[in-house]
Design an enzyme around this catalytic site. Sequence first.
Site, PDB file in Angstrom:
ATOM      1  N   TYR A   1     -34.814   2.560 -32.715  1.00  0.00           N
ATOM      2  CA  TYR A   1     -34.214   1.364 -33.322  1.00  0.00           C
ATOM      3  C   TYR A   1     -33.344   0.696 -32.272  1.00  0.00           C
ATOM      4  O   TYR A   1     -32.320   1.236 -31.866  1.00  0.00           O
ATOM      5  CB  TYR A   1     -33.397   1.770 -34.556  1.00  0.00           C
ATOM      6  CG  TYR A   1     -32.703   0.645 -35.292  1.00  0.00           C
ATOM      7  CD1 TYR A   1     -33.009  -0.694 -35.067  1.00  0.00           C
ATOM      8  CD2 TYR A   1     -31.742   0.938 -36.252  1.00  0.00           C
ATOM      9  CE1 TYR A   1     -32.376  -1.707 -35.754  1.00  0.00           C
ATOM     10  CE2 TYR A   1     -31.094  -0.069 -36.953  1.00  0.00           C
ATOM     11  CZ  TYR A   1     -31.415  -1.383 -36.703  1.00  0.00           C
ATOM     12  OH  TYR A   1     -30.776  -2.377 -37.387  1.00  0.00           O
TER      13      TYR A   1
ATOM     14  N   LYS B   1     -38.304  -0.120 -34.014  1.00  0.00           N
ATOM     15  CA  LYS B   1     -37.807  -1.273 -34.763  1.00  0.00           C
ATOM     16  C   LYS B   1     -37.082  -2.136 -33.750  1.00  0.00           C
ATOM     17  O   LYS B   1     -36.048  -1.735 -33.209  1.00  0.00           O
ATOM     18  CB  LYS B   1     -36.860  -0.824 -35.879  1.00  0.00           C
ATOM     19  CG  LYS B   1     -36.222  -1.994 -36.637  1.00  0.00           C
ATOM     20  CD  LYS B   1     -35.209  -1.517 -37.668  1.00  0.00           C
ATOM     21  CE  LYS B   1     -34.519  -2.687 -38.354  1.00  0.00           C
ATOM     22  NZ  LYS B   1     -33.502  -2.245 -39.332  1.00  0.00           N
TER      23      LYS B   1
END
Length: 291
Positions: free
Chosen positions: A134, A162
Amino acid sequence: MFEGVYPAIITPFLRDPERGLDLDGLRINIEYLISAGVHGIVPCGSTGESATLTFEEHELVIGAAVDAARGRVPVLAGTGSNNTAEAIRFTKAARDIGADGALVISPYYNKPNRSGLVKHFSALADLEIPIVLYNVPGRTGQNLTPDLVIELADHPGIAGIKEASGNLEQVSRIIEGTRDKDFSVLSGDDALTLPMLALGAHGVISVAANIEPARMVALFEAFVRGDLPAARHIHYELAPLFRAMFIETNPIPVKRAAGLRGMAAGPVRLPLDELEDEKVRVLEEVLRQYE
């Protein structure tokens, strides 16, 4: 591979002095999202106020999410920390509870050097649960550069990223360098979902999908079937909601919006505070567009 629309689900709290978890409400929210067609769910992320959940609460939320999903959609559990030992503990717990993957934010505040980042993520990727990186420099103060992400993608335990840098050139470079790998690139910004899909991304971890899950799914599925005009139409239809979700620090607006929609939500936890009245009125006006 993780693909499609994955709501970063809110964590409902009870409105008592202890502000405990509303696990029944959480399960009801998840059932609503799955019935709307989402492709997965993400508990204990930034939107789920993971920073103010205790370790025991993390386990309870992930367990409730796994139970509620009942194998119908993957559960990608937030397990990151700026302390590698703590991240390992969270990630092992998510694995043992039955999560399908772990979303791991890059270490915040410490600003580790490159070798430290490689060792941190590799230690988590060795835990026999798929890891999704992320990257959100606005929260961590440090960017995961494309060359680093491409290197990490070689680890068989690292399944995707992400990407919330807001830099489409960076996204393009990551996709270019991982096209021959089983590696998912997911948008971390609702407003950039459509352009990222056009570059070859595989889906979105979405804030707005808490509120309008069916429309977010429709946007993704229109793009997948090659109906770009329909996808573009839904993108612009949702644009006011995308903006409204960030009129204040996430998840303050989405949690208030969920409450206005009759979903389980409750208060945010300090140091976050409730949405100001003027911004509540703005949010209410935006939500009326989707009635």
